[in-house]
Write an enzyme that holds these catalytic residues in place. Sequence first.
Site, short mmCIF file in Angstrom:
data_model
loop_
_atom_site.label_atom_id
_atom_site.label_comp_id
_atom_site.label_asym_id
_atom_site.label_seq_id
_atom_site.Cartn_x
_atom_site.Cartn_y
_atom_site.Cartn_z
CD GLU A 244 -4.79 4.96 0.68
OE1 GLU A 244 -4.04 4.85 -0.32
OE2 GLU A 244 -4.66 4.27 1.70
CD GLU B 129 3.77 -0.49 -7.04
OE1 GLU B 129 4.48 -1.28 -7.71
OE2 GLU B 129 3.31 -0.78 -5.92
N1 THU Z 1 -0.26 1.74 -1.04
C1 THU Z 1 -1.41 2.43 -1.23
O1 THU Z 1 -1.80 2.72 -2.37
N2 THU Z 1 -2.12 2.81 -0.15
C2 THU Z 1 -1.83 2.46 1.12
O2 THU Z 1 -2.58 2.81 2.02
C3 THU Z 1 -0.63 1.68 1.42
C4 THU Z 1 0.26 1.42 0.28
C5 THU Z 1 0.48 1.30 -2.20
C6 THU Z 1 1.80 1.98 -2.47
C7 THU Z 1 2.52 0.94 -3.28
O3 THU Z 1 2.11 1.06 -4.64
C8 THU Z 1 1.99 -0.38 -2.76
O4 THU Z 1 0.79 -0.07 -2.05
C9 THU Z 1 2.94 -1.11 -1.83
O5 THU Z 1 3.40 -0.29 -0.81
#
Ligand code: THU
Length: 157
Positions: free
Chosen positions: A75, A64
């Site tokens: 992913e 993030e």
């Molecule tokens: N996120 C993922 O890394 N993969 C997913 O399949 C769904 C969401 C992450 C994005 C963000 O850093 C956090 O989860 C919350 O949305």
Amino acid sequence: METREYRYTYEVYSSLDELSAEDRELADAAISALAGSYAPYSGFNVGAALRLEDGTVVKGANQENAAYPSGLCAERTAMFSAGAAYPDLAQRSIAVAASQNGVLCASPASPCGACRQVMAQYQTKAGKSMSVILVGGEMIYKFARVDDLLPFIFDNI
Ligand code: THU
């Protein structure tokens, strides 16, 4: 006019022990990839592990950023990393795990639409199916191919 039906199937496992040795290894790698998650804003940690056709496992974790759209899901972190480092190796299987406050989520986290689209394109690029394993603490889902998560993939250009 005709109405067409789209059907998909997926497997549901109630514990990691039920998985094949190969899938278990990838699920464990996704769980260990959680250590690389950087999620100071959402507190939602996601780990991914991708198996290439030669058996190499590439890990990813969500990253993030204060400028929110600049972050990336676990992913895509794994797939883009593998795409850049091993462009000629098919991406055959991806496992995903999520945790909050250090505890593996009971239900599997479902990949966002953008990640599904990217999975679909690496599958198309390889010309071979990519399976998707969603790891939860109480259940695990396995999709044999990305099409089972994303029908009508955009691949027109
Ligand atoms: N996120 C993922 O890394 N993969 C997913 O399949 C769904 C969401 C992450 C994005 C963000 O850093 C956090 O989860 C919350 O949305």
